[in-house]
Scaffold this motif. Sequence first.
Motif, PDB file in Angstrom:
ATOM      1  N   LYS A 473       0.830  -1.206   0.000  1.00 28.83           N
ATOM      2  CA  LYS A 473       0.000   0.000   0.000  1.00 28.83           C
ATOM      3  C   LYS A 473       0.866   1.259   0.000  1.00 28.83           C
ATOM      4  O   LYS A 473       0.470   2.301   0.502  1.00 28.83           O
ATOM      5  N   GLN A 474       2.069   1.146  -0.555  1.00 25.01           N
ATOM      6  CA  GLN A 474       2.956   2.281  -0.826  1.00 25.01           C
ATOM      7  C   GLN A 474       3.445   2.966   0.454  1.00 25.01           C
ATOM      8  O   GLN A 474       3.493   4.183   0.546  1.00 25.01           O
ATOM      9  N   ARG A 478       4.220   6.997   1.139  1.00 23.10           N
ATOM     10  CA  ARG A 478       3.308   7.738   1.999  1.00 23.10           C
ATOM     11  C   ARG A 478       4.017   8.342   3.213  1.00 23.10           C
ATOM     12  O   ARG A 478       3.581   9.377   3.736  1.00 23.10           O
ATOM     13  N   HIS A 594      -9.701   7.046 -13.063  1.00 15.21           N
ATOM     14  CA  HIS A 594      -8.417   6.350 -13.112  1.00 15.21           C
ATOM     15  C   HIS A 594      -8.319   5.442 -14.318  1.00 15.21           C
ATOM     16  O   HIS A 594      -7.259   5.318 -14.937  1.00 15.21           O
ATOM     17  N   ASP A 615      -2.543   7.510 -10.893  1.00 15.64           N
ATOM     18  CA  ASP A 615      -3.444   6.780 -10.019  1.00 15.64           C
ATOM     19  C   ASP A 615      -2.743   6.678  -8.671  1.00 15.64           C
ATOM     20  O   ASP A 615      -1.743   5.988  -8.520  1.00 15.64           O
ATOM     21  N   GLU A 617      -3.430   5.206  -5.999  1.00 19.20           N
ATOM     22  CA  GLU A 617      -3.414   3.884  -5.374  1.00 19.20           C
ATOM     23  C   GLU A 617      -2.261   3.039  -5.889  1.00 19.20           C
ATOM     24  O   GLU A 617      -1.890   2.049  -5.271  1.00 19.20           O
ATOM     25  N   ARG A 618      -1.674   3.456  -7.008  1.00 19.53           N
ATOM     26  CA  ARG A 618      -0.651   2.627  -7.657  1.00 19.53           C
ATOM     27  C   ARG A 618       0.630   3.389  -7.948  1.00 19.53           C
ATOM     28  O   ARG A 618       1.736   2.833  -7.847  1.00 19.53           O
ATOM     29  N   TRP A 644     -11.881   8.638  -7.803  1.00 22.83           N
ATOM     30  CA  TRP A 644     -12.046   7.816  -8.996  1.00 22.83           C
ATOM     31  C   TRP A 644     -13.420   7.989  -9.629  1.00 22.83           C
ATOM     32  O   TRP A 644     -13.551   8.074 -10.834  1.00 22.83           O
ATOM     33  N   VAL A 665      -4.389  10.479   0.020  1.00 25.67           N
ATOM     34  CA  VAL A 665      -4.536   9.050  -0.287  1.00 25.67           C
ATOM     35  C   VAL A 665      -5.412   8.370   0.771  1.00 25.67           C
ATOM     36  O   VAL A 665      -6.126   7.404   0.474  1.00 25.67           O
ATOM     37  N   PRO A 669      -9.773   6.092  -2.909  1.00 25.97           N
ATOM     38  CA  PRO A 669      -9.048   6.023  -4.190  1.00 25.97           C
ATOM     39  C   PRO A 669      -9.190   7.305  -4.998  1.00 25.97           C
ATOM     40  O   PRO A 669     -10.292   7.808  -5.198  1.00 25.97           O
TER      41      PRO A 669
END
Length: 860
Positions: A473-474, A478, A594, A615, A617-618, A644, A665, A669
């Motif tokens: 989840k990055q 973050r 997205h 995006d 989320e990615r 989104w 974030v 999304p």
Amino acid sequence: MDLENFEVVHGVLLASAGVPRNLVRQLHAKLTNDIYDGGNCLEIEPCGDGRQRRLVLTCDTLEKESQVFLVDHAWSFRLTEARKQLECVAGLAERMGRLMCVVDETEDCDESINGSTEKEEKQSAETVLVEIKKKAEEAKSKVQWLELDDLDIDDEQLRAMNLSTNFPDLAGLSLWGNKLESLEVLLEAVRGLSTLRALWINKTPLNSKVETAAKDALVSALPKLELYNSQFTKSCTQWAVGFCAGIYGPENPGECSGLSHPFEEVTDLDLSGRMLLKLSKEVISPLEMPDLVSLNIKGNPLNDSSASLVQTLASFQSLQFLQVDIPGPLGSSALKIVQSLPKLQNINGVSVSVILNKGMEVLDSDLKPRLPVWSPQEPIVDRVLRAMWLYVMTYRLADEEKLDETPIWYVMDELGSALRHSDAPNFKVAPFMYLPDGTVKSAISYSLLWPIQDVVKGDECTRDYLFGVGEDKQRSARLTAWFHTPSTFFTEAYNAYQERLATPLSKVKAVSTEGPRTKSILSSDGRPLAVYSDIPFVQDFLRRPEFVLTEKPNDADILWTSMQIDEEFIKAAGIRPHQFINQFPFESCLVMKHHLADTMQQAYGSPPWLQPTYDMERDLSALIGDYVERERSEQNNLWIVKPWNMARTIDTTVTSSLQQLIRLVETGPKICQKYIDPPATFQGRKFDLRYIVVLRSVQPLEVFLCDVFWARFSNNQYTTEESSLSEYETHFTVMNYGRQMNHINTHDFVPEFEREHNVQWKHIHEKVRATLLQVFEAPGLVHPEMHSPTARAMYGVDLMLDGNLEPKLLEVTYCPDCARACKYDVKKVIGDGSLMLGKEFVNSVFGCLFLNEDTYMQQL
């Protein structure tokens, strides 16, 4: 509310917060009696030169999951209301300023020159040198090390010392903090010191003014110099490493340590920030340091290859603890470093088992925190709005029927806000909604705080800012909201993102033109087509004799609905395969923001009509990399963040703050898109253009542009002043939902716009047509599965013109609201100028889609 009912009402909330079962009774008692007792064993302390606060345990011990504390919310707000609340609520800005350490609370405590404070009298350089020479003569030894720090030595005094004559055997010389200004005088003073290996001139005017030139000249003049201002030179040998290991120094400046192998007892070696260029065996030898357990090589511009460095480090048989930049000379992934050096137990203070379990890329244990930067001249409100992203947390309200459209942000009280981050926290914090009478209307928001490890007196109390968030989840990206993470990590991600866009499908694949053309679906016997619709403007204005409305979906030839026609609806309504519907399968590739960006990027890479879009989320790492590159090159860094799948600019934010971008974030999304700045304006106001596109077929492509389009305007004059970014009526144009709408007929707007900008609209129109054609060709390239012989649809496409009058795609909307198109009669601005009647709009759309007509339509 008794305990049993409390658990029934709050069961889901307790579970989602993760409250331990044994603390529920205690929590119920504290909520019922409004008990805030955290201050009995927790204390707030200033730290970081007053720019942060931390929370410390003051009682003897606090066992794991033994107590739960209530933390109040000092400020709760929706983002669009933040500035107004700070400006209007008495005392709020001042309290938040103190809590966030952006208000100077120190008193003027300058001491009087004649005050009672006694100051130690500083020795003169002459006195220090006399004492050093006297001690050396008594010991019958050479003077090999001089530390002459902060003695106010100026150029003339340095020259008078005659160092090369009086102290010819010097190995180390520190002139730190003196008044030296002349490089020529310094060179003259040290040139005869042929054995000098270490020299410090930090904190001198000379070093501040000509740091690089001074270093080059001194290194050239002193061939044996290995340490300059604590950094290694190109002439460094094991002596420099020995200095860092404590083997050599003032007490033992030479190489005669009395040991035949002086490095063999070294277990801990800190080489951080030494400007070490290569980890060669001549400088740091595994054979001579067989017991080296801990090594710190952070902050060095090592130019060894990653493979070579791994090989060198692996040869230290006892090495278990490593400090290294990530990204850095060993690569950009902590996980890969662990896998290449399996004997390590800990990297940058993080256990290898934790790195493996969490799949960690960038480690947050040793990152420098972002601290608020402010000046006393800046309004407190502005300071708070910038600093609050280090403190705010968020939640959304929901009931059985729906989720709140916009999130609520909140700041915990002083005690909760003093909790700093750790990737191995000893406390957990979770938001909790207390419902005294069991309903959402009675809700009172708190945060709950409880220990998840045993804590003892004096320990700092910490929490994980991203509890439960891993690299999937990055996490590393973050954390950049709170810490200075390595920018190279994000630059690499941005470059990889750009490489992905460099090979679009349009370069290797052509749009398909094969397949049967559509025909009118009107029956040969003249029977009208039955239409089921739940959309008011269709019910009111579809009046052609070829169509008749029906109230039963399963009796209809055409279903024209605002609802999603999924498998459940098809089964419930008895929909049959031959019925036409106003939805294409997989049309989410166009109507979800997205997916729209992804489809366009896969098809065309970075087309000029699509703003840079990520995006979140990615692609958060790539977005941060883009932001960093723009900041480095001083480019515009204003962005817009959109959910989104929400319309009417709900939960949409404009900001130039990287911290805010990252924290958004947390609210669901979203995509992040480069803000169009400057946009084309009309009479000083921002506007966008709503076009109506009807799609008969994807393969082969049959798409039409309706002659009806309209402009939508903001209500305020356009500006990007910081205080305006939260003003809806300055930056957004959708005003037909509870706001004042200033409608201008298209045939009035266009000539006025042409005069204002000295342009012909037909040239803009051709660019718009070309853009729209590409937009609707893209699904055929990327998602050919969108084609369906029984689908026909109408879309709203929103475009904006930039400052160069080039069209930019904003979004594509399924089943757009066309009440305005039905209400107003509009003259064509392209073509013969004939009048298009609003009441005929729906008839022309249905005629185009189902009867293969083209009244008021242009095929793209």
